[in-house]
Scaffold this motif. Structure first.
Motif, mmCIF file in Angstrom:
data_model
loop_
_atom_site.group_PDB
_atom_site.id
_atom_site.type_symbol
_atom_site.label_atom_id
_atom_site.label_comp_id
_atom_site.label_asym_id
_atom_site.label_seq_id
_atom_site.Cartn_x
_atom_site.Cartn_y
_atom_site.Cartn_z
ATOM 1 N N ASN A 2 7.007 79.648 -48.576
ATOM 2 C CA ASN A 2 7.051 79.530 -46.987
ATOM 3 C C ASN A 2 7.279 81.150 -46.843
ATOM 4 O O ASN A 2 8.488 81.894 -46.702
ATOM 5 N N LEU A 3 6.298 81.815 -45.815
ATOM 6 C CA LEU A 3 6.367 83.076 -45.520
ATOM 7 C C LEU A 3 6.131 83.133 -43.972
ATOM 8 O O LEU A 3 5.776 82.459 -43.287
ATOM 9 N N LEU A 4 6.634 84.400 -43.492
ATOM 10 C CA LEU A 4 6.496 84.709 -42.042
ATOM 11 C C LEU A 4 5.858 85.842 -42.240
ATOM 12 O O LEU A 4 5.897 86.805 -43.008
ATOM 13 N N ILE A 5 5.140 86.291 -41.104
ATOM 14 C CA ILE A 5 4.315 87.513 -40.900
ATOM 15 C C ILE A 5 4.844 88.127 -39.634
ATOM 16 O O ILE A 5 5.183 87.502 -38.769
ATOM 17 N N ARG A 6 4.858 89.460 -39.928
ATOM 18 C CA ARG A 6 5.203 90.418 -38.517
ATOM 19 C C ARG A 6 4.708 91.465 -38.719
ATOM 20 O O ARG A 6 4.170 92.142 -40.016
ATOM 21 N N ASN A 7 4.826 92.500 -37.920
ATOM 22 C CA ASN A 7 4.632 93.772 -38.042
ATOM 23 C C ASN A 7 5.290 94.804 -38.839
ATOM 24 O O ASN A 7 6.438 94.582 -38.982
ATOM 25 N N ALA A 8 4.769 95.556 -39.515
ATOM 26 C CA ALA A 8 5.496 96.465 -40.440
ATOM 27 C C ALA A 8 6.130 97.468 -39.764
ATOM 28 O O ALA A 8 6.032 97.734 -38.666
ATOM 29 N N LYS A 9 7.597 97.845 -40.171
ATOM 30 C CA LYS A 9 8.327 98.838 -39.706
ATOM 31 C C LYS A 9 8.791 99.649 -40.659
ATOM 32 O O LYS A 9 8.765 99.571 -41.921
ATOM 33 N N LYS A 10 9.225 100.895 -40.283
ATOM 34 C CA LYS A 10 9.960 101.996 -41.185
ATOM 35 C C LYS A 10 10.802 101.471 -41.992
ATOM 36 O O LYS A 10 10.633 101.780 -43.280
ATOM 37 N N ASP A 11 11.698 100.572 -41.732
ATOM 38 C CA ASP A 11 12.700 99.920 -42.744
ATOM 39 C C ASP A 11 11.880 99.145 -43.688
ATOM 40 O O ASP A 11 12.624 98.993 -44.922
ATOM 41 N N ASP A 12 10.569 98.999 -43.608
ATOM 42 C CA ASP A 12 10.049 97.988 -44.861
ATOM 43 C C ASP A 12 9.465 99.061 -45.864
ATOM 44 O O ASP A 12 8.886 98.631 -46.910
ATOM 45 N N TRP A 13 9.611 100.501 -45.593
ATOM 46 C CA TRP A 13 8.537 101.266 -46.505
ATOM 47 C C TRP A 13 9.189 101.294 -47.672
ATOM 48 O O TRP A 13 7.855 100.910 -48.669
ATOM 49 N N ASP A 14 10.154 101.176 -48.428
ATOM 50 C CA ASP A 14 10.370 101.155 -49.891
ATOM 51 C C ASP A 14 9.582 99.939 -50.514
ATOM 52 O O ASP A 14 9.113 100.073 -51.580
ATOM 53 N N GLU A 15 9.760 98.829 -49.889
ATOM 54 C CA GLU A 15 9.064 97.666 -50.389
ATOM 55 C C GLU A 15 7.378 97.845 -50.343
ATOM 56 O O GLU A 15 6.714 97.376 -51.142
ATOM 57 N N ILE A 16 7.017 98.177 -49.187
ATOM 58 C CA ILE A 16 5.458 98.600 -48.965
ATOM 59 C C ILE A 16 5.098 99.516 -50.251
ATOM 60 O O ILE A 16 4.092 99.328 -50.821
ATOM 61 N N LYS A 17 5.880 100.516 -50.371
ATOM 62 C CA LYS A 17 5.282 101.548 -51.338
ATOM 63 C C LYS A 17 5.352 101.044 -52.419
ATOM 64 O O LYS A 17 4.526 101.213 -53.350
ATOM 65 N N TYR A 18 6.441 100.039 -52.875
ATOM 66 C CA TYR A 18 6.425 99.598 -54.313
ATOM 67 C C TYR A 18 5.292 98.916 -54.606
ATOM 68 O O TYR A 18 4.586 98.917 -55.425
ATOM 69 N N ILE A 60 9.811 91.467 -49.114
ATOM 70 C CA ILE A 60 8.250 91.550 -48.970
ATOM 71 C C ILE A 60 7.283 91.340 -50.098
ATOM 72 O O ILE A 60 7.693 91.599 -51.090
ATOM 73 N N PHE A 61 6.533 90.271 -49.548
ATOM 74 C CA PHE A 61 5.719 89.757 -50.683
ATOM 75 C C PHE A 61 4.267 90.474 -50.571
ATOM 76 O O PHE A 61 3.205 90.142 -51.420
ATOM 77 N N GLY A 62 3.766 91.036 -49.202
ATOM 78 C CA GLY A 62 2.610 91.683 -49.432
ATOM 79 C C GLY A 62 2.386 92.343 -48.001
ATOM 80 O O GLY A 62 3.284 92.300 -47.194
ATOM 81 N N TRP A 63 1.213 93.125 -47.931
ATOM 82 C CA TRP A 63 1.194 93.831 -46.654
ATOM 83 C C TRP A 63 -0.587 94.070 -46.511
ATOM 84 O O TRP A 63 -1.137 93.818 -47.425
ATOM 85 N N CYS A 64 -0.694 94.245 -45.159
ATOM 86 C CA CYS A 64 -2.119 94.417 -45.020
ATOM 87 C C CYS A 64 -2.201 95.474 -43.686
ATOM 88 O O CYS A 64 -1.285 95.374 -42.770
ATOM 89 N N LYS A 65 -3.425 95.928 -43.671
ATOM 90 C CA LYS A 65 -3.507 96.977 -42.434
ATOM 91 C C LYS A 65 -5.037 97.203 -42.100
ATOM 92 O O LYS A 65 -5.792 97.106 -42.932
ATOM 93 N N VAL A 94 -0.389 84.391 -50.462
ATOM 94 C CA VAL A 94 -0.078 85.542 -49.870
ATOM 95 C C VAL A 94 -1.127 86.312 -49.284
ATOM 96 O O VAL A 94 -1.174 86.775 -47.991
ATOM 97 N N GLY A 95 -2.074 86.451 -50.058
ATOM 98 C CA GLY A 95 -3.142 87.521 -49.463
ATOM 99 C C GLY A 95 -3.882 86.658 -48.244
ATOM 100 O O GLY A 95 -4.333 87.164 -47.246
#
Length: 169
Positions: A2-18, A60-65, A94-95
């Motif tokens: 069960n995933l939620l989707i939202r815009n990335a924000k600065k506070d997400d950076w550590d998990e995005i970077k990982y 965070i389980f994934g990101w896209c841009k 997730v993808g």
């Protein structure tokens, strides 16, 4: 999942970077050998409304841009897609969820073509893109080197079925 989707924000950076660093470490995802050091560097050229994360319970389980391919007005609706999934979440949809949301949002933002350049050995990414309406439009042999090895890229694109169809008068 069960995933939620939202815009990335600065506070997400550590998990995005990982997640990005995990993709880099596979040797299949990018010519980059290290992630940017800051969120601001990572998002600098990205379209802010088309930079999404998939999350559940503050993980965070994934990101896209989408990164516009050019500053020229003729290409204003063409963007390059990046999609990265946490190693422990791969193969769990997730993808696909990220793509479905990204495509919808990108069309609302006026993108008529999404493109991707994927290492020819990255079968799972090629499959994911094709599953979401991308088609293979080219092949670039030995387009760049990663750790001293030449890499081929498969070029894919997805044309919107609702944006860019109108004829100019």
């Amino acid at each position: 999942m069960n995933l939620l989707i939202r815009n990335a924000k600065k506070d997400d950076w550590d998990e995005i970077k990982y997640i990005y660093e995990a993709g880099i470490s596979t040797g299949l995802a990018t010519f980059e050998t290290k992630a940017p050091t800051t969120y601001e560097q990572w998002i600098l050229k990205a379209h802010s409304e088309c930079t999404l994360i998939a999350h559940n319970e503050n993980k965070i389980f994934g990101w896209c841009k989408i990164t516009p391919i050019s500053d020229r007005s003729a290409y204003s609706g063409v963007g390059e897609v990046s999609v990265y999934v946490h190693p422990k979440a791969q193969g769990k949809g997730v993808g696909n969820i990220l793509f479905k949301n990204l495509i919808s949002i990108s069309e609302a933002q006026g993108f008529w073509t999404l493109q991707a350049s994927i290492f020819s050995e990255n079968n799972s990414s090629i499959y994911l893109h094709k599953k979401n309406g991308f088609r293979e439009v080219g092949f670039r042999e030995k387009i760049g080197k990663l750790n001293g090895k030449w890499i081929d890229n498969v070029l894919l694109e997805r044309r919107s079925s609702i944006i860019g169809l109108e004829e100019d008068s």
